[in-house]
Each structure stands twice: as structure tokens, then as C-alpha cells.
Design a protein around this motif. Structure first.
Motif, PDB file in Angstrom:
ATOM      1  N   SER A 164       0.844  -1.197   0.000  1.00 15.56           N
ATOM      2  CA  SER A 164       0.000   0.000   0.000  1.00 15.56           C
ATOM      3  C   SER A 164       0.877   1.242   0.000  1.00 15.56           C
ATOM      4  CB  SER A 164      -0.893   0.024   1.245  1.00 15.56           C
ATOM      5  OG  SER A 164      -1.764  -1.087   1.248  1.00 15.56           O
ATOM      6  N   VAL A 165       0.498   2.198  -0.839  1.00 13.17           N
ATOM      7  CA  VAL A 165       1.199   3.480  -0.903  1.00 13.17           C
ATOM      8  C   VAL A 165       0.186   4.529  -0.454  1.00 13.17           C
ATOM      9  CG1 VAL A 165       2.540   5.034  -2.352  1.00 13.17           C
ATOM     10  CG2 VAL A 165       2.566   2.571  -2.807  1.00 13.17           C
ATOM     11  N   LEU A 166       0.430   5.076   0.750  1.00 12.29           N
ATOM     12  CA  LEU A 166      -0.539   5.984   1.374  1.00 12.29           C
ATOM     13  C   LEU A 166       0.007   7.405   1.316  1.00 12.29           C
ATOM     14  CD1 LEU A 166      -0.013   3.295   3.624  1.00 12.29           C
ATOM     15  CD2 LEU A 166      -2.361   4.023   4.058  1.00 12.29           C
ATOM     16  N   TYR A 167      -0.810   8.335   0.863  1.00 16.81           N
ATOM     17  CA  TYR A 167      -0.410   9.727   0.697  1.00 16.81           C
ATOM     18  C   TYR A 167      -1.061  10.577   1.787  1.00 16.81           C
ATOM     19  CZ  TYR A 167       1.304   8.109  -3.798  1.00 16.81           C
ATOM     20  OH  TYR A 167       1.991   7.424  -4.768  1.00 16.81           O
ATOM     21  N   PRO A 168      -0.298  10.882   2.882  1.00 11.90           N
ATOM     22  CA  PRO A 168      -0.880  11.638   4.012  1.00 11.90           C
ATOM     23  C   PRO A 168      -1.349  13.034   3.597  1.00 11.90           C
ATOM     24  CG  PRO A 168       1.226  10.633   4.631  1.00 11.90           C
ATOM     25  CD  PRO A 168       1.106  10.512   3.140  1.00 11.90           C
ATOM     26  N   ASN A 169      -2.527  13.390   4.055  1.00 11.95           N
ATOM     27  CA  ASN A 169      -3.079  14.722   3.820  1.00 11.95           C
ATOM     28  C   ASN A 169      -2.354  15.783   4.638  1.00 11.95           C
ATOM     29  OD1 ASN A 169      -5.127  15.475   2.055  1.00 11.95           O
ATOM     30  ND2 ASN A 169      -6.674  14.310   3.187  1.00 11.95           N
ATOM     31  N   GLY A 170      -2.517  17.021   4.273  1.00 11.38           N
ATOM     32  CA  GLY A 170      -1.927  18.096   5.052  1.00 11.38           C
ATOM     33  C   GLY A 170      -2.064  19.415   4.311  1.00 11.38           C
ATOM     34  N   ASP A 171      -1.762  20.503   5.024  1.00  7.45           N
ATOM     35  CA  ASP A 171      -1.840  21.831   4.415  1.00  7.45           C
ATOM     36  C   ASP A 171      -0.900  21.914   3.218  1.00  7.45           C
ATOM     37  OD1 ASP A 171      -3.697  22.704   6.179  1.00  7.45           O
ATOM     38  OD2 ASP A 171      -2.308  23.859   7.433  1.00  7.45           O
ATOM     39  N   GLY A 172      -1.406  22.420   2.115  1.00  8.19           N
ATOM     40  CA  GLY A 172      -0.570  22.626   0.941  1.00  8.19           C
ATOM     41  C   GLY A 172      -0.273  21.355   0.157  1.00  8.19           C
ATOM     42  N   LYS A 173      -0.866  20.245   0.575  1.00  3.78           N
ATOM     43  CA  LYS A 173      -0.633  18.991  -0.139  1.00  3.78           C
ATOM     44  C   LYS A 173      -1.541  18.904  -1.357  1.00  3.78           C
ATOM     45  CE  LYS A 173       2.343  17.590   2.879  1.00  3.78           C
ATOM     46  NZ  LYS A 173       3.772  17.764   2.547  1.00  3.78           N
ATOM     47  N   LYS A 174      -0.966  18.411  -2.463  1.00  2.00           N
ATOM     48  CA  LYS A 174      -1.721  18.302  -3.717  1.00  2.00           C
ATOM     49  C   LYS A 174      -1.649  16.872  -4.229  1.00  2.00           C
ATOM     50  CE  LYS A 174      -0.552  23.033  -4.955  1.00  2.00           C
ATOM     51  NZ  LYS A 174       0.277  23.898  -5.814  1.00  2.00           N
ATOM     52  N   PHE A 175      -2.726  16.426  -4.851  1.00  2.00           N
ATOM     53  CA  PHE A 175      -2.750  15.081  -5.426  1.00  2.00           C
ATOM     54  C   PHE A 175      -3.660  15.088  -6.652  1.00  2.00           C
ATOM     55  CE2 PHE A 175      -3.714  10.695  -6.016  1.00  2.00           C
ATOM     56  CZ  PHE A 175      -2.565  10.024  -5.636  1.00  2.00           C
ATOM     57  N   ASP A 176      -3.096  14.742  -7.814  1.00  2.00           N
ATOM     58  CA  ASP A 176      -3.845  14.741  -9.076  1.00  2.00           C
ATOM     59  C   ASP A 176      -4.330  13.323  -9.356  1.00  2.00           C
ATOM     60  OD1 ASP A 176      -4.673  14.685 -11.719  1.00  2.00           O
ATOM     61  OD2 ASP A 176      -3.032  15.938 -12.455  1.00  2.00           O
ATOM     62  N   MET A 177      -5.584  13.041  -8.940  1.00  2.00           N
ATOM     63  CA  MET A 177      -6.117  11.687  -9.060  1.00  2.00           C
ATOM     64  C   MET A 177      -6.247  11.240 -10.521  1.00  2.00           C
ATOM     65  SD  MET A 177      -7.052   8.871  -7.695  1.00  2.00           S
ATOM     66  CE  MET A 177      -7.370   8.984  -5.925  1.00  2.00           C
ATOM     67  N   ASP A 178      -6.551  12.156 -11.417  1.00  2.00           N
ATOM     68  CA  ASP A 178      -6.669  11.778 -12.833  1.00  2.00           C
ATOM     69  C   ASP A 178      -5.342  11.248 -13.364  1.00  2.00           C
ATOM     70  OD1 ASP A 178      -9.326  12.326 -13.022  1.00  2.00           O
ATOM     71  OD2 ASP A 178      -9.072  14.343 -13.846  1.00  2.00           O
ATOM     72  N   TYR A 179      -4.275  12.009 -13.126  1.00  2.00           N
ATOM     73  CA  TYR A 179      -2.953  11.557 -13.579  1.00  2.00           C
ATOM     74  C   TYR A 179      -2.613  10.219 -12.927  1.00  2.00           C
ATOM     75  CZ  TYR A 179       2.009  11.544 -14.781  1.00  2.00           C
ATOM     76  OH  TYR A 179       3.229  11.199 -15.283  1.00  2.00           O
ATOM     77  N   TYR A 180      -2.841  10.149 -11.622  1.00  3.49           N
ATOM     78  CA  TYR A 180      -2.473   8.942 -10.850  1.00  3.49           C
ATOM     79  C   TYR A 180      -3.205   7.701 -11.364  1.00  3.49           C
ATOM     80  CZ  TYR A 180      -1.726   6.071  -6.622  1.00  3.49           C
ATOM     81  OH  TYR A 180      -1.380   5.080  -5.731  1.00  3.49           O
ATOM     82  N   SER A 181      -4.524   7.823 -11.512  1.00  2.00           N
ATOM     83  CA  SER A 181      -5.321   6.634 -11.826  1.00  2.00           C
ATOM     84  C   SER A 181      -5.207   6.225 -13.286  1.00  2.00           C
ATOM     85  CB  SER A 181      -6.787   6.862 -11.440  1.00  2.00           C
ATOM     86  OG  SER A 181      -7.337   7.926 -12.177  1.00  2.00           O
ATOM     87  N   ILE A 182      -4.685   7.096 -14.132  1.00  3.53           N
ATOM     88  CA  ILE A 182      -4.545   6.752 -15.552  1.00  3.53           C
ATOM     89  C   ILE A 182      -3.071   6.584 -15.910  1.00  3.53           C
ATOM     90  CG2 ILE A 182      -4.985   7.506 -17.926  1.00  3.53           C
ATOM     91  CD1 ILE A 182      -7.437   9.067 -16.753  1.00  3.53           C
ATOM     92  N   LYS A 183      -2.297   7.650 -15.801  1.00  6.30           N
ATOM     93  CA  LYS A 183      -0.913   7.602 -16.288  1.00  6.30           C
ATOM     94  C   LYS A 183       0.022   6.837 -15.352  1.00  6.30           C
ATOM     95  CE  LYS A 183      -1.222  11.621 -19.296  1.00  6.30           C
ATOM     96  NZ  LYS A 183      -0.674  12.936 -19.664  1.00  6.30           N
ATOM     97  N   HIS A 184      -0.102   7.077 -14.044  1.00  4.55           N
ATOM     98  CA  HIS A 184       0.804   6.370 -13.122  1.00  4.55           C
ATOM     99  C   HIS A 184       0.482   4.866 -13.132  1.00  4.55           C
ATOM    100  CE1 HIS A 184       3.767   6.123  -9.950  1.00  4.55           C
ATOM    101  NE2 HIS A 184       2.928   5.472  -9.166  1.00  4.55           N
TER     102      HIS A 184
END
Lengths: 107, 107
Positions: B9-29
């Protein structure tokens, strides 16, 4: 599980002096959840931590349990009224305060 | 997935200023991972964080990705030689340093 379903993960962070009884958890706690939440649970998985990214490093989480629900309402309506009974079982298998993640299934 | 399989499992902790591009992740990555690890991957799931235990609280993790492997050797032999390429793609979709959990499927 299908896209759009709700996945509720209960993560038990590792640490010094932390204990987790996987036998109790995977048999008795699961049976308690099944009895209380019944058909609202669309799936359930459990994993046991082996390690972290660096070779030989401890797993960030001793264990993780995941429950799947059709939608947020199904989770809230089934878990809410039973939360006290479910959380009250924790001291029977662990001294870890879990982290709760409510998420939506993307893939 | 079957008991005894390895779940990474690769877990991405939330936090102030944190960004995550789900479209890129779920398709390209995901496409990158598929191309590099191929048949070693026995299953993959992605979820997007919605919230935490307390009503209205943020999700502990912005996103979580999970990969299943037949055993630890299959993971190490496929991931190891490609780790640099895989980790090098992270800045394309997030500024979060992920937490890696290597675990064994119990249920």
C-alpha cells in the motif's frame, strides 16, 4: 469492489509497546462486525504488516482492516448506532488507537 | 485477493498545501506501473480519501494505492529494478511523500 463504493479502513499504527492479537481480530472481532452490520458490509479484507519501504524497517501499521459499503449513508446508518459496541471490543485485541480513513473506491 | 499474498500500500498523508492529481495517478501512473511490473501485479486498487472518524474531519490520507503480488520475492524482483522510474513519476501528480506499507493478506 466497484467504483464509487465506500471503503472504510481502520489502520493500527505500529510503535514501541504496541500489541495486536490478529487471531482475536480476524475471528472474533470480524464476527462481531458481521453480526452488528450484517448486509451493509459488501466486503471485508484484513492485512498484517510485514515491513516498510526501507529493507528491514518495521511496517508503519501492525494491521489494517477494510470494510466496503454501498454508499456513505449505508456506512453511517449501520456503523453509527453500533460504534460504541465495536470500539468497545478494541481493548480485547489491541492497545493501539487506530486511524480511521473513509474513502471512495476509484479503481 | 488470496490469503498469503503480498499487499503493498502506498498511502499519501493529507496536510496543508498537499496536492494530489487523481486523474494523472489513476490513468498515467497506473499505466506506468502496468508497463514496468506487468504480470507480477496480481491486482490493484485505488481509493480517494473523503474523511476521518470525526464528522467533517479531513481524511488522514488524500489517496491510497494498493498492489498485490504473489509473494515477497515477486514484489522485490519486479519493483526493485524499477523503483527509481516509479518514484520519479511522483512529482508529476503529487507533492506528498508517501508512506509505504508492505503487508500479508489475512482475509
Amino acid at each position: 469492489m466497484q467504483k464509487g463504493m465506500i471503503k472504510v479502513s481502520v489502520l493500527y499504527p505500529n510503535g514501541d509497546g504496541k500489541k495486536f492479537d490478529m487471531d482475536y481480530y480476524s475471528i472474533k472481532h470480524v464476527a462481531l462486525l458481521g453480526g452488528l452490520l450484517g448486509d451493509a458490509i459488501k466486503g471485508a479484507t484484513i492485512e498484517s504488516g510485514l515491513g516498510g519501504a526501507a529493507p528491514g524497517s518495521p511496517a508503519p501499521f501492525a494491521a489494517v482492516g477494510n470494510l466496503y459499503f454501498e454508499n456513505l449513508e449505508a456506512f453511517q446508518n449501520s456503523f453509527g448506532p453500533n460504534a460504541e459496541k465495536i470500539m468497545g471490543d478494541l481493548p480485547n485485541f489491541t492497545n493501539i488507537e487506530p486511524v480511521i480513513q473513509i474513502a471512495e473506491v476509484v479503481v
